[in-house]
Enzyme design. Structure first.
Site, PDB file in Angstrom:
ATOM      1  N   ARG A  22       6.814   7.920   7.232  1.00 56.78           N
ATOM      2  CA  ARG A  22       6.783   9.152   7.390  1.00 56.78           C
ATOM      3  C   ARG A  22       6.360   9.414   8.959  1.00 56.78           C
ATOM      4  NH1 ARG A  22       1.133   9.850   5.577  1.00 56.78           N
ATOM      5  NH2 ARG A  22       0.777  11.773   5.881  1.00 56.78           N
ATOM      6  N   ARG A  48       1.085  -0.817  -0.627  1.00 57.73           N
ATOM      7  CA  ARG A  48       0.301   0.038   0.275  1.00 57.73           C
ATOM      8  C   ARG A  48       0.628   1.402  -0.133  1.00 57.73           C
ATOM      9  NH1 ARG A  48      -3.856  -1.596   4.975  1.00 57.73           N
ATOM     10  NH2 ARG A  48      -5.074  -3.015   4.100  1.00 57.73           N
ATOM     11  N   ASP A  58      -0.425   5.283   0.363  1.00 59.92           N
ATOM     12  CA  ASP A  58      -0.729   5.963   1.354  1.00 59.92           C
ATOM     13  C   ASP A  58      -1.581   7.265   0.198  1.00 59.92           C
ATOM     14  OD1 ASP A  58      -1.413   5.153   3.374  1.00 59.92           O
ATOM     15  OD2 ASP A  58       0.346   6.364   4.730  1.00 59.92           O
TER      16      ASP A  58
END
Length: 247
Positions: free
Chosen positions: A194, A49, A51
């Site tokens: 992040r 994945r 974001d």
């Protein structure tokens, strides 16, 4: 037969890789293109994945298709059909049991920070008007190699079974006004990079000490780490597999 499709995308206009109701995703857009051009109802499975707003300069997904096709011709047609922010670079035939997500041995991300306001880069990097100390952040990066449990950097209420990741690379470099963080691991948790970057910037601006990082990691509490860095500065840059040459 199983194929890996290799591609890149600018994540600005997408709510991440994964298909979801009432939101545009890279997976949905690429799937529709393949279905249209191959005239077959198929599904694609991504390497992982990303974001909403995150970019990828190299991403892989696999799909199954039993008929022969001209790979070079399909790449050309896909790039004509797809929007400008998704580009296909290659299609690889792989073993039938190959898996784009589970077979990846190493993933590499970059995070881009600009310490000088640049109107051309404001959607591709995080502008920090207070320049973080590169030396402090590189000292903090070395601490990551001492740990494998990174629950403190994981999105809360995630459905993962383990928070363990093996960090293989982690370092900062400077190019003019730009700071680039490179991190590679066998796997990553949701929001992990992040959260690490946000925490390191706090160390680099002396809002947190380097030793705070050990306390944060050992606490296994997301609330103790720094705020997540903005998505638009993050890039998935490399995914490696044992059966694909990745030059």
């Amino acid at each position: 037969m199983r194929y890996f499709i290799e591609f890149s995308y600018n994540g600005k206009n997408y709510h991440g890789w994964q298909s979801q109701p009432n939101a545009s995703s890279v997976q949905e857009t690429l799937t529709k293109a393949l279905i249209t051009l191959l005239c077959s109802d198929l599904e694609i499975v991504g390497a992982g994945r990303t974001d909403s707003g995150v970019h990828a300069s190299q991403m892989f997904a696999h799909f199954d298709f039993e008929e022969n096709f001209d790979q070079k011709n399909l790449i050309q047609k896909l790039n004509s059909y797809l929007p400008k922010d998704i580009a296909v670079t290659n299609i690889h035939q792989v073993p039938n049991d190959a898996h784009a997500r589970f077979d990846a041995t190493k993933r590499t991300y970059e995070y881009h920070i600009d310490t000088q306001k640049n109107v051309f880069n404001n959607e591709q990097s995080w502008f920090c008007h207070l320049a973080p100390d590169l030396k402090l952040m590189n000292e903090a990066a070395k601490i990551l190699f001492d740990y494998t449990d990174f629950e403190c950097f994981s999105k809360t209420h995630s459905d993962v079974r383990t928070f363990n990741c093996k960090i293989m690379e982690a370092y900062w470099v400077q190019h003019g006004s730009k700071l680039i963080f490179t991190i590679a691991a066998d796997r990553f948790l949701r929001n992990m990079v992040r959260a690490i970057v946000g925490t390191m910037v706090e160390i680099g601006t002396e809002k947190k000490s380097i030793e705070n990082l050990r306390t944060i990691i050992e606490s296994k509490n997301r609330g103790n780490a720094g705020a997540s860095a903005p998505a638009h500065g993050l890039y998935l840059t490399r995914v490696e597999y044992p059966y694909i040459s990745n030059k």
